[in-house]
Scaffold this motif. Structure first.
Motif, PDB file in Angstrom:
ATOM      1  N   HIS A 181      36.686  58.874  23.320  1.00 26.54           N
ATOM      2  CA  HIS A 181      37.540  59.772  22.543  1.00 26.54           C
ATOM      3  C   HIS A 181      38.976  59.265  22.478  1.00 26.54           C
ATOM      4  CE1 HIS A 181      34.136  62.241  23.923  1.00 26.54           C
ATOM      5  NE2 HIS A 181      34.307  62.933  22.808  1.00 26.54           N
ATOM      6  N   VAL A 194      42.265  68.116  16.588  1.00 24.81           N
ATOM      7  CA  VAL A 194      40.984  67.900  17.260  1.00 24.81           C
ATOM      8  C   VAL A 194      40.161  69.181  17.166  1.00 24.81           C
ATOM      9  CG1 VAL A 194      39.827  67.412  19.447  1.00 24.81           C
ATOM     10  CG2 VAL A 194      41.922  66.184  18.844  1.00 24.81           C
ATOM     11  N   ASP A 195      38.955  69.059  16.618  1.00 27.29           N
ATOM     12  CA  ASP A 195      37.999  70.165  16.584  1.00 27.29           C
ATOM     13  C   ASP A 195      36.944  69.926  17.666  1.00 27.29           C
ATOM     14  OD1 ASP A 195      39.285  71.155  14.321  1.00 27.29           O
ATOM     15  OD2 ASP A 195      37.952  70.088  12.952  1.00 27.29           O
ATOM     16  N   VAL A 196      36.728  70.907  18.506  1.00 24.64           N
ATOM     17  CA  VAL A 196      35.712  70.814  19.555  1.00 24.64           C
ATOM     18  C   VAL A 196      34.602  71.804  19.224  1.00 24.64           C
ATOM     19  CG1 VAL A 196      35.222  71.012  22.013  1.00 24.64           C
ATOM     20  CG2 VAL A 196      37.466  70.176  21.247  1.00 24.64           C
ATOM     21  N   THR A 197      33.405  71.298  18.985  1.00 29.48           N
ATOM     22  CA  THR A 197      32.311  72.181  18.575  1.00 29.48           C
ATOM     23  C   THR A 197      31.734  72.961  19.743  1.00 29.48           C
ATOM     24  OG1 THR A 197      30.580  70.519  18.923  1.00 29.48           O
ATOM     25  CG2 THR A 197      31.673  70.557  16.755  1.00 29.48           C
ATOM     26  N   ASP A 220      36.837  63.703   8.698  1.00 29.91           N
ATOM     27  CA  ASP A 220      36.978  63.663  10.148  1.00 29.91           C
ATOM     28  C   ASP A 220      36.278  62.444  10.715  1.00 29.91           C
ATOM     29  OD1 ASP A 220      34.405  64.541   9.616  1.00 29.91           O
ATOM     30  OD2 ASP A 220      34.308  65.921  11.285  1.00 29.91           O
ATOM     31  N   ARG A 253      41.051  64.242  10.717  1.00 29.90           N
ATOM     32  CA  ARG A 253      40.818  65.054  11.911  1.00 29.90           C
ATOM     33  C   ARG A 253      39.876  64.297  12.849  1.00 29.90           C
ATOM     34  NH1 ARG A 253      37.489  68.724  10.962  1.00 29.90           N
ATOM     35  NH2 ARG A 253      36.897  68.047   8.879  1.00 29.90           N
ATOM     36  N   LEU A 290      32.028  66.293  18.934  1.00 27.08           N
ATOM     37  CA  LEU A 290      30.748  66.917  18.588  1.00 27.08           C
ATOM     38  C   LEU A 290      29.982  67.178  19.883  1.00 27.08           C
ATOM     39  CD1 LEU A 290      29.277  67.849  16.091  1.00 27.08           C
ATOM     40  CD2 LEU A 290      28.268  65.576  15.857  1.00 27.08           C
ATOM     41  N   ARG A 293      24.682  68.710  12.009  1.00 27.07           N
ATOM     42  CA  ARG A 293      26.086  68.493  12.342  1.00 27.07           C
ATOM     43  C   ARG A 293      26.444  67.017  12.273  1.00 27.07           C
ATOM     44  NH1 ARG A 293      28.994  72.832  14.335  1.00 27.07           N
ATOM     45  NH2 ARG A 293      30.688  71.443  13.701  1.00 27.07           N
ATOM     46  N   VAL A 320      29.778  65.027   9.361  1.00 27.50           N
ATOM     47  CA  VAL A 320      31.030  64.338   9.661  1.00 27.50           C
ATOM     48  C   VAL A 320      31.223  63.161   8.709  1.00 27.50           C
ATOM     49  CG1 VAL A 320      30.774  65.010  12.073  1.00 27.50           C
ATOM     50  CG2 VAL A 320      30.089  62.705  11.356  1.00 27.50           C
ATOM     51  N   THR A 342      36.662  65.093  15.470  1.00 27.83           N
ATOM     52  CA  THR A 342      35.698  66.082  15.923  1.00 27.83           C
ATOM     53  C   THR A 342      35.052  65.623  17.221  1.00 27.83           C
ATOM     54  OG1 THR A 342      35.191  66.857  13.678  1.00 27.83           O
ATOM     55  CG2 THR A 342      33.551  67.294  15.383  1.00 27.83           C
ATOM     56  N   ALA A 372      34.208  61.411  14.214  1.00 30.53           N
ATOM     57  CA  ALA A 372      33.510  62.185  15.244  1.00 30.53           C
ATOM     58  C   ALA A 372      32.939  61.303  16.339  1.00 30.53           C
ATOM     59  CB  ALA A 372      32.388  63.005  14.620  1.00 30.53           C
TER      60      ALA A 372
END
Length: 322
Positions: free
Chosen positions: A164, A208-211, A151, A179, A183, A222, A226, A181, A153
């Motif tokens: 972003h 897209v991963d949103v923490t 990913d 991917r 963060l 964290r 990444v 992220t 990030a």
């Protein structure tokens, strides 16, 4: 201290107060309520950004003027006004920061880049110091990068202009798309912007991963999970997220500009400067060489928090006319 305990400016204020207290043996943390209470301190230092102190630049400036009428103030200015604020907000924020500077005994900014922004805006504090944001390196632990699909990030609260969108555009140009992220979570009022952003990224085939908000005690771990850390702000003021990546032992890709060049010179071998139109190429190179995203042994991470506390103590004692 302000009421928003998660805000980066509040965290910076809290950390500096603790470091100065450790050096002097004096408890120095003061709440905003204390400054406006019945027994305000004789002296105080504020960490100021208008959005944190009030709902508008005008009200934020008026609040600091009230405090300065009762307490001798110095201030660290964060989020310095710049053209990216737009034609409506730039003059309002500039006037706010000029009013704050006018009622304080001295002003600190976190980079010469920010000092230049003040000069360009015609803001001339009585006394001005440049004290860079500190890095506090964390002990290494393993594992580092999380196994699985790689990913890219971006660290910190999401808001338009944080970089972003630039990362998604760069990743979309790659044949093998990692991917992305986020963060962190959305900055207040930007929840819908984040939802739209994720949908647009998905349309380009990018997951897209949103923490969401990451607690301070979990943040370093964290950051180490990444694959590729990126700092791609369109318009820098100073960057706490950059300092956090370095604290975690990472060497992020950062978009070349006046601020990032200053930070690269301050802390050699801690960042990879990347031209804006070469970000996709740089991400591909980092994915192919994971070791390049970690600090080399010769990297210089100072100034650390104790250096920053010492710089403030020297400034308060030698340069400020209390």
């Amino acid at each position: 201290m302000t009421d928003d305990q998660r805000h980066g400016v509040t965290v910076a204020a809290r950390d500096l107060a603790a470091a100065v207290a450790a050096e002097t043996g004096i408890r120095l943390g003061v709440s905003a309520a204390d400054l406006l209470g019945e027994q305000p301190p004789e002296r105080a230092h504020l960490h100021f950004t208008d959005r944190l102190w009030a709902g508008s630049p005008e009200h934020a400036a008026a609040l600091v003027e009230r405090i300065a009428a009762r307490t001798a103030l110095t201030v660290t200015l964060h989020d310095i006004p710049q053209p990216s604020d737009g034609p409506r907000n730039l003059p309002r924020r500039t006037d706010c920061y000029a009013r704050v500077a006018a009622v304080t005994r001295g002003v600190v900014v976190n980079s010469h880049h920010e000092a230049a922004h003040l000069a360009e805006a015609g803001i001339a504090p009585r006394v001005l110091a440049v004290v860079p944001l500190p890095v506090t390196p964390a002990p290494f632990s393993s594992p580092r990068t999380r196994p699985g699909s790689p990913d890219v990030a971006v660290l910190g609260f999401f808001y338009p202009g944080k970089g972003h969108a630039e990362v998604v555009d760069a990743v979309a140009a790659l044949a093998d798309r990692p991917r992305m992220t986020v963060l962190g979570g959305p900055s207040a009022g930007h929840e819908e912007d984040l939802r739209v952003f994720a949908e647009q990224a998905a349309a380009h085939g990018i997951a897209v991963d949103v923490t969401g908000f990451v607690a301070e005690e979990d943040l370093i771990a964290r950051c180490r999970e990444v694959a590729v850390p990126v700092v791609a702000h369109r318009h820098f003021s100073a960057s706490g997220s950059l300092a956090t990546w370095i604290a975690a032992g990472r060497r992020p890709l950062v978009i070349d500009g006046r601020y990032t060049r200053e930070m690269a010179a301050l802390r050699p071998a801690t960042v990879h400067l990347v031209a804006p139109d070469r970000l996709a190429e740089a991400i591909a190179a980092a994915l192919a060489d994971p070791a390049s995203t970690w600090l080399p042994a010769h990297a210089v991470t100072r100034p650390h928090l104790d250096d920053t506390a010492a710089a403030y103590l020297r400034w308060w004692s030698k340069d400020i006319a209390w």
